[in-house]
Design a protein around this motif. Sequence first.
Motif, PDB file in Angstrom:
ATOM      1  N   VAL A 102      -7.123 -10.590  33.307  1.00 51.78           N
ATOM      2  CA  VAL A 102      -6.289 -11.793  33.326  1.00 51.78           C
ATOM      3  C   VAL A 102      -6.359 -12.479  31.964  1.00 51.78           C
ATOM      4  O   VAL A 102      -7.446 -12.744  31.444  1.00 51.78           O
ATOM      5  CB  VAL A 102      -6.729 -12.767  34.435  1.00 51.78           C
TER       6      VAL A 102
ATOM      7  N   PRO B 216      -1.880  -9.956  33.908  1.00 53.09           N
ATOM      8  CA  PRO B 216      -1.139 -11.198  34.139  1.00 53.09           C
ATOM      9  C   PRO B 216      -1.707 -12.350  33.313  1.00 53.09           C
ATOM     10  O   PRO B 216      -2.861 -12.318  32.894  1.00 53.09           O
ATOM     11  CB  PRO B 216      -1.357 -11.452  35.635  1.00 53.09           C
TER      12      PRO B 216
ATOM     13  N   GLU C 113      -4.952 -15.215  39.823  1.00 54.93           N
ATOM     14  CA  GLU C 113      -4.293 -13.961  39.459  1.00 54.93           C
ATOM     15  C   GLU C 113      -4.976 -12.755  40.092  1.00 54.93           C
ATOM     16  O   GLU C 113      -4.312 -11.806  40.508  1.00 54.93           O
ATOM     17  CB  GLU C 113      -4.210 -13.807  37.941  1.00 54.93           C
TER      18      GLU C 113
END
Length: 164
Positions: free
Chosen positions: A56, A105, A112
Amino acid sequence: MHFIKNGYLLAATNPRPMLFKKILIAVNDDDYARKPAELGFKMAKAFDAEVALIFVIDPQLRVANMDTSIPVLDILDILKKEAEDTLGRLTRQYAHGMPVTRFTPEGKPTAEILNTAKEWQADLIVMGTHGRSGLLQLFTGSISAYVKHHSKVPVLIVPTQREK
C-alpha cells in the motif's frame, strides 16, 4: 490452537481442515517484507493456492516528505517505484514460477489491505509486524493488529525484525 497435517490447517476446536485457495501477502519496505513473504509463498505452495502481494502506498508518507524540497508528484513516483521494486524482488525471490497477482493501491494501509482481501476474495492474509509495543504502538498504531481485528478472513501475523 492450529496445526498443519497433510497440507491442511486444522484448528483444535474445529477438526475440519481449512483450505486456503487465495493467500494475500501484505508487505511494506523490503527489510520487513522477507519473512511474511517467504512464509506466505510456502503456504501457497503447500495449499496449491493462488497468491497475491499487496504494497500500500500511504499518502501520509507524501505529507511527511513535503519539507524535503522534492515535489509532491515526484515523491508519489518514488513511492510507487519502491512498491513495484519490492514486489518484483519478492516475486523473484520466493515465487519460483508461481503466478503472482500484485496490488499497489494508494490509501490508508489498513483499509486498503482489508478492501483488497475482500475484492480479491482472499481466504488468508499473511503480514508482518514490526514488533512495536508500549508507547510507540499507542501513538503509531499497529496495522497488523487493526487488520487482525477487522478482517473477515484469518490473518497470520509473522513477527519480523529489520535485517542487519
